[in-house]
Enzyme design. Structure first.
Site, PDB file in Angstrom:
ATOM      1  N   CYS A  48      -2.655   2.821   8.378  1.00 23.08           N
ATOM      2  CA  CYS A  48      -3.606   3.808   7.859  1.00 23.08           C
ATOM      3  C   CYS A  48      -2.889   5.095   7.427  1.00 23.08           C
ATOM      4  O   CYS A  48      -2.290   5.136   6.368  1.00 23.08           O
ATOM      5  CB  CYS A  48      -4.715   4.044   8.882  1.00 23.08           C
ATOM      6  SG  CYS A  48      -6.220   4.619   8.075  1.00 23.08           S
ATOM      7  N   HIS A  70      -6.711  -1.207  10.183  1.00 17.47           N
ATOM      8  CA  HIS A  70      -6.176  -1.109  11.555  1.00 17.47           C
ATOM      9  C   HIS A  70      -6.127  -2.491  12.197  1.00 17.47           C
ATOM     10  O   HIS A  70      -7.093  -2.897  12.865  1.00 17.47           O
ATOM     11  CB  HIS A  70      -7.080  -0.211  12.407  1.00 17.47           C
ATOM     12  CG  HIS A  70      -7.012   1.228  12.042  1.00 17.47           C
ATOM     13  ND1 HIS A  70      -6.153   2.116  12.639  1.00 17.47           N
ATOM     14  CD2 HIS A  70      -7.692   1.950  11.120  1.00 17.47           C
ATOM     15  CE1 HIS A  70      -6.306   3.318  12.116  1.00 17.47           C
ATOM     16  NE2 HIS A  70      -7.240   3.246  11.180  1.00 17.47           N
ATOM     17  N   GLU A 112      -4.652  -3.389  14.760  1.00 15.61           N
ATOM     18  CA  GLU A 112      -4.602  -3.337  16.238  1.00 15.61           C
ATOM     19  C   GLU A 112      -5.963  -3.613  16.884  1.00 15.61           C
ATOM     20  O   GLU A 112      -6.029  -4.077  18.017  1.00 15.61           O
ATOM     21  CB  GLU A 112      -4.045  -1.989  16.716  1.00 15.61           C
ATOM     22  CG  GLU A 112      -4.935  -0.765  16.528  1.00 15.61           C
ATOM     23  CD  GLU A 112      -4.750  -0.062  15.182  1.00 15.61           C
ATOM     24  OE1 GLU A 112      -4.367  -0.740  14.207  1.00 15.61           O
ATOM     25  OE2 GLU A 112      -5.022   1.154  15.093  1.00 15.61           O
TER      26      GLU A 112
HETATM   27  N1  GLN Z   1      -6.705  10.699   7.754  1.00 13.78           N
HETATM   28  C1  GLN Z   1      -6.613   9.547   6.928  1.00 13.78           C
HETATM   29  C2  GLN Z   1      -7.919   9.238   6.205  1.00 13.78           C
HETATM   30  O1  GLN Z   1      -8.944   9.752   6.562  1.00 13.78           O
HETATM   31  C3  GLN Z   1      -6.162   8.334   7.724  1.00 13.78           C
HETATM   32  C4  GLN Z   1      -7.126   7.919   8.771  1.00 13.78           C
HETATM   33  C5  GLN Z   1      -6.523   6.994   9.795  1.00 13.78           C
HETATM   34  O2  GLN Z   1      -5.315   6.905   9.951  1.00 13.78           O
HETATM   35  N2  GLN Z   1      -7.355   6.314  10.541  1.00 13.78           N
HETATM   36  O3  GLN Z   1      -7.954   8.482   5.269  1.00 13.78           O
END
Ligand code: GLN
Length: 544
Positions: A389, A515, A517
């Site tokens: 992410c 994600h 995970e």
């Molecule tokens: N801050 C980034 C976004 O909002 C990544 C979010 C994250 O890593 N979950 O896109």
């Protein structure tokens, strides 16, 4: 329609927080599955936030995302990792949600002039949420963990609701388990039952009589202690059991509790046969973590690394990936603030002992330079790199600046006026002002391109993976990146959004917008974590 046979197990906690209520509840779920039953688990959180989505990791730890895109308490992560249960937004209930629903109903005029009150309107809504989960006919048990500690003002409506459910359905369909603490006073070397007595007294004042006391303790309770607790707390002696502090892995907890007859007492309560416990896939995992043949060291470069729980699912997914490679894992948590941009010597000294580098998700610009620097180092030194992410965003920025020649490449999250906004908001999201529940959340399909490494790793042409973000790779830079050697391995077909990136002149350099995970389980390690650990072991063995 209420499922007429489902049984309810309520788990409350006493004395203080952090006794392991979530893991104990998840463990009971697993043990009941090991006796052939189908279960679901609900977490009831007494806070007034609708969900933890807007809470800081410093306050709340990780925000766990379900398949249907609910931002939930991290205990749901334990439930999904320990059991086969498929959880959704129904499984995570907060005081905020309850009041929100009741107040909306009141505004619509649904209460027809009546006074809206905690009893019965709030408690009815709590009960409805519990019964809604139980509508699945296949379920044998619904486990409900009541967040907070008995005695807190906030949890009273939840406790009143479970009192009512016990009153309505009776002993044969409802069991109350209370997790409590038996501290040892170190100078005297003595275990003390008084805090437990007080906690049970508080419960009883609310009309709840625990059927079992699960006593968190440093050493097993003696029979004498058990009978004392039983006498003072009005619980049968056999139903007072120890929940021992564990030195090793949390995955040892279910069997520790089984040895203390946790599942047997529950089955007996409901008049069910005590069958042998069968958990073949869990046993295989336990065997792997008990007998590692190799060692791997992974550096997690994040900004909440001082907190135990901010990256909980990620740390667990790394453990699963290591076990799948018969390896013991050491996770080195590195605060990205400590890595100063452009100072090669510093980054090397911080990362010299790791076999792989992982940059996890996050929000805001603190620590970004350090993450970008760690990624540059991993790319140049050909150290396995995994970005998740925000980790993908940082990898894109790094590649833009140092390979594509886009000097001021940035994300508009960190610099809204960046000359090259290589990561930005989707157009339609630029008008969003509310911070709660405005993200791309939950499972989306990702299609993997032919010839991508990621397709080989998944051994599949697509996957459903969970998201929690607002910012995306900016499409107009696609060709620039492609021409400089970045490969877009995974794409969200409907929108053509970039889901994964990889480099092919590197042994393992992959980042994902989603994600992974959240979907890794000990019994089903996620392919990306398994493969990343494999590559890291290989890198480590060459280095040594
Ligand atoms: N801050 C980034 C976004 O909002 C990544 C979010 C994250 O890593 N979950 O896109």
């Amino acid at each position: 329609m209420k499922n007429q046979k489902v049984k309810y197990i309520f788990v409350s906690g006493g004395v203080c927080s952090s006794l392991g209520k979530g893991i104990s509840t998840a463990s009971l779920g697993l043990l009941l599955e090991g006796h052939g039953y189908k279960i679901s688990i609900i977490k009831m959180d007494p806070y007034i936030n609708i969900d933890p989505g807007t809470m800081s990791p410093f306050q709340h730890g990780e925000v766990y995302v379900t398949e249907d895109g609910a931002e939930t308490d991290l205990d749901l992560g334990y439930y999904e990792r320990f059991t086969e249960a498929n959880l959704s937004r129904k499984n995570s209930v907060s005081t905020g949600q309850i009041y929100n629903t009741v107040i909306q109903r009141e505004r619509r005029g649904d209460y027809l002039g009546r006074t809206v009150q905690v009893i019965p309107h709030i408690t009815n809504e709590i009960k409805k949420r519990i019964f809604d989960v139980a509508t699945d006919d296949m379920l044998d048990f619904v486990l409900v963990e009541i967040g907070g500690t008995v005695g807190d003002i906030e949890s009273v409506p939840f406790l009143e609701s479970i009192r009512q459910i016990r009153q309505e359905l009776g002993h044969s369909r409802v069991m109350n388990i209370h997790l409590t603490l038996i501290p040892t006073i170190s100078v005297a070397g003595e275990q003390k039952t008084k805090p437990t007595q007080h906690s049970v007294k508080e419960l009883m004042e609310l009309g709840i009589y625990p059927d079992m006391l699960l006593c968190r303790t440093a050493t097993n309770l003696s029979d004498e202690m058990k009978s004392k607790i039983a006498l003072f707390c009005n619980v049968t002696e056999q139903n007072v059991i120890s929940a021992l502090d564990i030195n090793g892995s949390i995955y040892e907890i279910p069997y520790m509790l089984h040895l203390n007859r946790f599942d047997e007492i529950v089955l007996k309560h409901f008049g069910l046969e005590i069958t042998p416990l069968k958990l073949p896939r869990w046993d295989k995992f336990i065997k792997a973590i008990r007998n590692p043949r190799k060692k791997v060291t992974i550096g997690v470069v994040g900004k909440y690394t001082t907190l135990q729980d901010a990256y909980r699912s990620l740390y667990e997914a790394l453990v699963h990936g290591a076990a799948a490679n018969e390896a013991e894992i050491e996770i080195v948590r590195i605060e990205s603030d400590k890595i100063l941009s452009g100072k090669n010597i510093n980054v090397r000294s911080v990362l010299k002992d790791v076999d792989g580098i992982l940059v996890p998700g996050g929000f805001g610009d603190r620590g970004i330079d350090g993450k970008i620097e760690a990624i540059r180092y991993a790319r140049k030194e050909k150290i396995p790199f995994f970005g998740i992410c925000l980790g993908l965003h940082c990898a894109v920025i790094e590649f833009g600046r140092n390979v594509c020649g886009l000097e001021d490449a940035n994300s508009t999250e960190f610099n809204p006026t960046a000359g090259h906004p290589v990561i930005s908001l989707l157009e339609e999201q630029e008008i969003i002002f509310d911070k709660g529940g405005t993200m791309r959340l939950g499972a989306f399909r990702c299609d993997f391109n032919e010839g991508s490494y990621i397709r080989k790793i998944y051994n599949s042409a697509f996957a459903m993976e969970r998201h929690r973000h607002r910012f995306e790779f900016t499409m107009k830079y696609r060709d620039t990146y492609l021409n400089n050697g970045m490969v877009f391995g995974g794409i969200h077909a409907e929108t053509e959004l970039v889901e994964t990136i990889e480099l092919h002149d590197h042994p393992w350099f992959i980042a994902t917008q989603f994600h992974p995970e959240f979907k890794s389980r000990p019994t089903a390690p996620h392919p990306l974590f398994r493969d990343f650990i494999k590559a890291s072991i290989e890198y480590g063995s060459k280095k040594r």
